[in-house]
Design a protein around this motif. Structure first.
Motif, PDB file in Angstrom:
ATOM      1  N   LYS A  40      50.205  43.821  30.834  1.00  0.00           N
ATOM      2  CA  LYS A  40      48.533  43.211  29.465  1.00  0.00           C
ATOM      3  C   LYS A  40      47.244  43.023  30.546  1.00  0.00           C
ATOM      4  O   LYS A  40      47.413  42.259  31.441  1.00  0.00           O
ATOM      5  CB  LYS A  40      48.673  42.347  28.420  1.00  0.00           C
ATOM      6  CG  LYS A  40      47.923  41.964  27.558  1.00  0.00           C
ATOM      7  CD  LYS A  40      47.868  40.516  26.539  1.00  0.00           C
ATOM      8  CE  LYS A  40      46.717  40.303  25.566  1.00  0.00           C
ATOM      9  NZ  LYS A  40      46.525  39.673  24.929  1.00  0.00           N
ATOM     10  N   ARG A  41      46.457  43.787  29.205  1.00  0.00           N
ATOM     11  CA  ARG A  41      45.590  43.509  30.660  1.00  0.00           C
ATOM     12  C   ARG A  41      44.418  43.782  28.764  1.00  0.00           C
ATOM     13  O   ARG A  41      44.327  44.348  28.239  1.00  0.00           O
ATOM     14  CB  ARG A  41      44.919  44.888  31.286  1.00  0.00           C
ATOM     15  CG  ARG A  41      42.947  45.221  31.659  1.00  0.00           C
ATOM     16  CD  ARG A  41      42.694  46.202  32.251  1.00  0.00           C
ATOM     17  NE  ARG A  41      43.122  47.042  31.181  1.00  0.00           N
ATOM     18  CZ  ARG A  41      42.477  48.978  30.412  1.00  0.00           C
ATOM     19  NH1 ARG A  41      42.741  49.314  32.382  1.00  0.00           N
ATOM     20  NH2 ARG A  41      42.014  49.521  29.916  1.00  0.00           N
ATOM     21  N   SER A  42      42.922  42.970  29.228  1.00  0.00           N
ATOM     22  CA  SER A  42      42.449  42.782  28.095  1.00  0.00           C
ATOM     23  C   SER A  42      40.460  42.082  28.679  1.00  0.00           C
ATOM     24  O   SER A  42      41.252  41.931  29.873  1.00  0.00           O
ATOM     25  CB  SER A  42      42.833  41.362  27.323  1.00  0.00           C
ATOM     26  OG  SER A  42      42.965  40.341  27.728  1.00  0.00           O
ATOM     27  N   TYR A  43      40.050  42.002  27.522  1.00  0.00           N
ATOM     28  CA  TYR A  43      38.790  41.527  28.241  1.00  0.00           C
ATOM     29  C   TYR A  43      38.288  40.929  27.089  1.00  0.00           C
ATOM     30  O   TYR A  43      38.669  40.601  26.595  1.00  0.00           O
ATOM     31  CB  TYR A  43      38.004  42.872  29.098  1.00  0.00           C
ATOM     32  CG  TYR A  43      37.344  43.432  27.805  1.00  0.00           C
ATOM     33  CD1 TYR A  43      36.134  43.569  26.462  1.00  0.00           C
ATOM     34  CD2 TYR A  43      37.981  44.416  27.638  1.00  0.00           C
ATOM     35  CE1 TYR A  43      36.385  44.164  25.190  1.00  0.00           C
ATOM     36  CE2 TYR A  43      37.597  45.177  26.496  1.00  0.00           C
ATOM     37  CZ  TYR A  43      36.738  45.665  25.396  1.00  0.00           C
ATOM     38  OH  TYR A  43      36.300  46.112  24.332  1.00  0.00           O
ATOM     39  N   ASP A  44      37.188  40.096  27.488  1.00  0.00           N
ATOM     40  CA  ASP A  44      36.705  38.946  26.630  1.00  0.00           C
ATOM     41  C   ASP A  44      34.990  38.886  26.377  1.00  0.00           C
ATOM     42  O   ASP A  44      34.570  38.828  27.668  1.00  0.00           O
ATOM     43  CB  ASP A  44      37.053  37.477  26.687  1.00  0.00           C
ATOM     44  CG  ASP A  44      36.385  36.579  25.546  1.00  0.00           C
ATOM     45  OD1 ASP A  44      35.798  36.465  24.933  1.00  0.00           O
ATOM     46  OD2 ASP A  44      36.876  34.929  26.105  1.00  0.00           O
ATOM     47  N   PHE A  54      37.982  42.334  33.008  1.00  0.00           N
ATOM     48  CA  PHE A  54      39.978  42.202  32.791  1.00  0.00           C
ATOM     49  C   PHE A  54      40.317  41.310  33.554  1.00  0.00           C
ATOM     50  O   PHE A  54      40.428  40.645  34.208  1.00  0.00           O
ATOM     51  CB  PHE A  54      39.842  43.636  33.247  1.00  0.00           C
ATOM     52  CG  PHE A  54      40.022  44.790  32.950  1.00  0.00           C
ATOM     53  CD1 PHE A  54      39.924  45.438  31.754  1.00  0.00           C
ATOM     54  CD2 PHE A  54      39.085  46.037  33.923  1.00  0.00           C
ATOM     55  CE1 PHE A  54      39.054  46.147  30.761  1.00  0.00           C
ATOM     56  CE2 PHE A  54      38.497  47.265  33.215  1.00  0.00           C
ATOM     57  CZ  PHE A  54      38.674  47.542  31.960  1.00  0.00           C
ATOM     58  N   TYR A  56      44.199  40.238  33.190  1.00  0.00           N
ATOM     59  CA  TYR A  56      45.621  40.128  34.066  1.00  0.00           C
ATOM     60  C   TYR A  56      46.493  39.449  33.597  1.00  0.00           C
ATOM     61  O   TYR A  56      46.518  38.240  33.826  1.00  0.00           O
ATOM     62  CB  TYR A  56      45.492  41.301  35.116  1.00  0.00           C
ATOM     63  CG  TYR A  56      45.072  42.592  35.288  1.00  0.00           C
ATOM     64  CD1 TYR A  56      45.855  43.815  34.919  1.00  0.00           C
ATOM     65  CD2 TYR A  56      43.671  41.807  35.638  1.00  0.00           C
ATOM     66  CE1 TYR A  56      44.416  44.638  34.859  1.00  0.00           C
ATOM     67  CE2 TYR A  56      43.600  43.793  35.833  1.00  0.00           C
ATOM     68  CZ  TYR A  56      43.656  44.942  35.344  1.00  0.00           C
ATOM     69  OH  TYR A  56      42.719  45.921  35.319  1.00  0.00           O
ATOM     70  N   TYR A 170      49.110  47.424  17.646  1.00  0.00           N
ATOM     71  CA  TYR A 170      49.045  45.991  17.171  1.00  0.00           C
ATOM     72  C   TYR A 170      49.377  45.414  15.798  1.00  0.00           C
ATOM     73  O   TYR A 170      49.168  45.676  15.001  1.00  0.00           O
ATOM     74  CB  TYR A 170      47.625  45.503  18.519  1.00  0.00           C
ATOM     75  CG  TYR A 170      46.596  46.144  18.122  1.00  0.00           C
ATOM     76  CD1 TYR A 170      46.227  45.561  16.805  1.00  0.00           C
ATOM     77  CD2 TYR A 170      45.685  47.345  18.190  1.00  0.00           C
ATOM     78  CE1 TYR A 170      44.303  45.549  16.419  1.00  0.00           C
ATOM     79  CE2 TYR A 170      44.740  47.552  18.038  1.00  0.00           C
ATOM     80  CZ  TYR A 170      43.691  47.143  16.992  1.00  0.00           C
ATOM     81  OH  TYR A 170      42.459  47.499  17.037  1.00  0.00           O
ATOM     82  N   TYR A 198      50.241  48.195  27.841  1.00  0.00           N
ATOM     83  CA  TYR A 198      49.896  46.598  28.398  1.00  0.00           C
ATOM     84  C   TYR A 198      48.430  46.633  27.932  1.00  0.00           C
ATOM     85  O   TYR A 198      47.640  45.980  28.041  1.00  0.00           O
ATOM     86  CB  TYR A 198      49.365  47.120  29.970  1.00  0.00           C
ATOM     87  CG  TYR A 198      48.988  48.035  30.402  1.00  0.00           C
ATOM     88  CD1 TYR A 198      48.080  48.233  31.179  1.00  0.00           C
ATOM     89  CD2 TYR A 198      49.678  48.914  31.320  1.00  0.00           C
ATOM     90  CE1 TYR A 198      46.793  49.130  31.770  1.00  0.00           C
ATOM     91  CE2 TYR A 198      49.074  50.203  31.288  1.00  0.00           C
ATOM     92  CZ  TYR A 198      47.959  50.520  31.633  1.00  0.00           C
ATOM     93  OH  TYR A 198      46.951  52.047  32.285  1.00  0.00           O
ATOM     94  N   VAL A 199      47.981  47.581  27.500  1.00  0.00           N
ATOM     95  CA  VAL A 199      45.919  47.195  26.867  1.00  0.00           C
ATOM     96  C   VAL A 199      46.340  46.378  25.392  1.00  0.00           C
ATOM     97  O   VAL A 199      46.955  46.317  25.143  1.00  0.00           O
ATOM     98  CB  VAL A 199      45.598  49.191  26.659  1.00  0.00           C
ATOM     99  CG1 VAL A 199      45.009  49.458  27.723  1.00  0.00           C
ATOM    100  CG2 VAL A 199      46.190  49.981  25.230  1.00  0.00           C
ATOM    101  N   SER A 200      45.466  45.877  26.266  1.00  0.00           N
ATOM    102  CA  SER A 200      45.379  44.359  24.279  1.00  0.00           C
ATOM    103  C   SER A 200      45.257  45.617  22.950  1.00  0.00           C
ATOM    104  O   SER A 200      46.268  44.293  21.916  1.00  0.00           O
ATOM    105  CB  SER A 200      43.999  43.305  24.778  1.00  0.00           C
ATOM    106  OG  SER A 200      43.175  44.537  24.896  1.00  0.00           O
ATOM    107  N   LYS A 201      44.819  46.049  22.804  1.00  0.00           N
ATOM    108  CA  LYS A 201      44.682  46.876  22.179  1.00  0.00           C
ATOM    109  C   LYS A 201      45.031  48.025  21.645  1.00  0.00           C
ATOM    110  O   LYS A 201      44.343  48.768  21.177  1.00  0.00           O
ATOM    111  CB  LYS A 201      43.277  46.002  21.207  1.00  0.00           C
ATOM    112  CG  LYS A 201      43.171  44.922  20.713  1.00  0.00           C
ATOM    113  CD  LYS A 201      41.766  44.795  20.101  1.00  0.00           C
ATOM    114  CE  LYS A 201      41.476  43.564  19.648  1.00  0.00           C
ATOM    115  NZ  LYS A 201      40.101  43.541  18.528  1.00  0.00           N
TER     116      LYS A 201
END
Length: 537
Positions: A40-44, A54, A56, A170, A198-201
């Protein structure tokens, strides 16, 4: 296999930076790391004062996993990775004497059919619409020429309503068996970009989905399944509470004691037929509202600040909720970054909107549904079909408001809040095709919904500056947010009063979106396979 979470790297890190960052974080030599996979890869982006990074989650293998886990036992971000591999519940016998049926070939029907085919059951899939390429031409016929084909449109045809959407993958469903991973892996196998794993959305977009669903159909057929288009089920055959088969609009009867109903939420004629045959169903809540459009740049700046337009982030999205004083909840629905508002009716002389994006999400506007929740007890009591009847009344009225040409009624946000009709557009050009007719949307929805949305729009402006800008555009109406009824099933996933009938997916009230519909398709295929194999529990 082990897993590490919350591994943070700068937004512009090099492509080869993950391995050394992982080695350093674990405190091991590089040769001890045998393999790793991005989970998974996301950001806030909520804290504008901090640098965007990023975040991970990575699954990895090392030479001595037990020793590493012992050394890092205090570290809550390093654990054993869960087993997310798919486990088949069984296989059809070689002397299979009955073929199961799947009615509908949207996301739920596709995955139900695929799983049954992979287990050797050689399903027969019946889809009332056309194959996806021809369906696309028919859909463009409404958008460009104001010509509706009631059996081949945004709602009906190969791929279901999800094909003409943002292609979001998602969901917030509970998925203890990781069926969602199976859905994503099958999409990638069929040609979807690998990053959806893996991308969060993750999203695919309409044009890519077209090829993906074609490839999945070909997989089903290669495994002995059969997909029949332009085959509308007009009756179900029930004897003493046991399903015996279905009847098609051609008059053909197909016998089977195991049938998956993977209907879309717009199969109103089929719902009425099932209700007439006594299949148990009940009304459920859904939502109604409008589509709102802003310049995508406005949303990017509000959500991403100085990182707006960054190529690794793409077009920004949002999710908004407001609890109005009249007790109603108003929320954003099916937000489509860099997308378009589309004509989504499946019935003559009605107007329905939806949102759609391509994989690139590079259109000028952002759009989202702004919808109000309604409930059967309060807003449409009576028959389980009362919600459908309410939708039909609203959609027919929207058709009249739009000039009876499939143009949609529209209004500037500022005028809507002020309660006056719009007469000319501002800087935001609406994307809806065949086009819009400016008017006053005050009587397009029930009064409580109008009141709640008028209150919500300025409240949303406090979260996204510019959201209630005067010349943002509201386009009506959005009514098919979810199925207005549920074809209730028991613990065995079968209808409460018709054995052998397996209601599933969005139309049956058990999913909302591509991923959850795909997961439900897997679950319902497993339940049917167990029934045919005599497996209990």
């Amino acid at each position: 296999m082990l897993r590490i979470t919350e591994l943070k790297l700068p937004l512009d890190h090099a492509d080869d930076a993950l391995r050394p960052a992982l080695v350093q974080r674990l405190g091991i030599d590089s040769d001890e790391l045998l393999d790793f996979t991005l989970f998974k890869r996301s950001y806030d982006a909520r804290k504008k004062s901090t640098e965007l990074q990023f975040i991970y989650t990575i699954d990895f293998q090392v030479r001595d996993e037990a020793a590493l886990l012992k050394r890092l036992s205090h570290d809550k971000h390093v654990t054993a990775a869960p087993d997310v591999s798919y486990k088949v519940v069984g296989h059809a016998p070689a002397d299979l004497n009955e073929r199961p049926l799947v009615v509908g070939f949207g996301p739920c029907g596709i995955f139900a059919g695929l799983l049954l085919a992979q287990m050797g059951f050689k399903p027969i899939i019946l889809e009332r619409g056309k194959e996806v390429r021809q369906r696309t031409k028919d859909t463009w016929g409404l958008w460009r020429k104001n010509i509706l084909n009631p059996e081949s449109n945004v709602q009906f045809g190969e791929g279901g309503a999800g094909t003409f959407s943002d292609g979001k993958l998602y969901s917030q469903i509970k998925d203890p068996q990781f069926h969602g991973r199976k859905v994503l892996h099958e999409f990638v196998k069929a040609g979807a970009p690998e990053e959806i794993l893996y991308v969060s959305k993750p999203h695919i977009g309409t044009f890519r989905l077209t090829g993906v669903v074609e490839n999945m159909r070909q997989q089903i057929e290669a495994l002995g399944g059969e997909v029949r288009f332009e085959q509308r089920v007009t009756d179900v055959l029930i004897e003493d509470g046991q399903l015996q088969g279905v009847v098609l609009d051609s008059g053909e009867r197909i016998d089977s004691r195991h049938v998956i109903l993977a209907l879309g939420h717009s199969a109103r004629d089929t719902f009425r037929m099932l209700h007439g045959r006594g299949v148990y169903m009940e009304a459920k809540p859904f939502s109604v509202g409008f589509r709102i459009e802003h310049p995508q740049g406005l949303i990017d700046r509000a959500r991403l600040g100085k990182y707006a337009g960054h190529p690794k982030l793409g077009a920004a999205d949002y999710k908004l909720v407001h609890h109005a004083k009249n007790g109603r909840s108003v929320y954003s629905f099916c937000m489509c970054p860099g997308g378009t508002v589309v004509a989504a009716t499946s019935e003559p002389n009605r107007v329905v909107t939806n949102g759609m994006s391509q994989y690139s999400r590079n259109e000028r506007n952002a759009n989202s549904g702004i919808v109000v929740g309604i409930t059967p007890d309060e807003d449409y009591p009576g028959s389980p079909l009362a919600g459908i009847e309410l939708q039909e009344r609203l959609e027919s009225h929207a058709y009249i408001m739009g000039g009876e040409s499939y143009e949609a009624p529209a209004q500037l946000v500022g005028d809507f809040i002020a309660g006056k009709a719009s007469t000319e557009l501002g800087s935001v050009e609406p994307s809806y095709k065949p086009g819009v007719k400016l008017t006053d949307l005050a009587d397009a929805l029930p009064a409580f919904a109008i009141e709640a949305i008028r209150e919500a729009l300025p409240a949303f402006d406090k979260q996204i500056k510019g959201f209630s800008q005067h010349d943002a555009v509201l386009t009506g109406i959005e009514t098919r947010t979810s199925s207005p009824l549920r074809i209730t099933r028991g613990a065995d996933m079968q209808s409460l009063n018709v054995k052998g009938l397996f209601p599933a997916g969005e139309g049956a009230g058990y999913a909302g979106g591509i991923l959850s519909a795909g997961v439900d398709g897997i679950r319902i295929a497993e339940a049917l396979a167990k029934s045919m194999l005599g497996i209990t529990g």
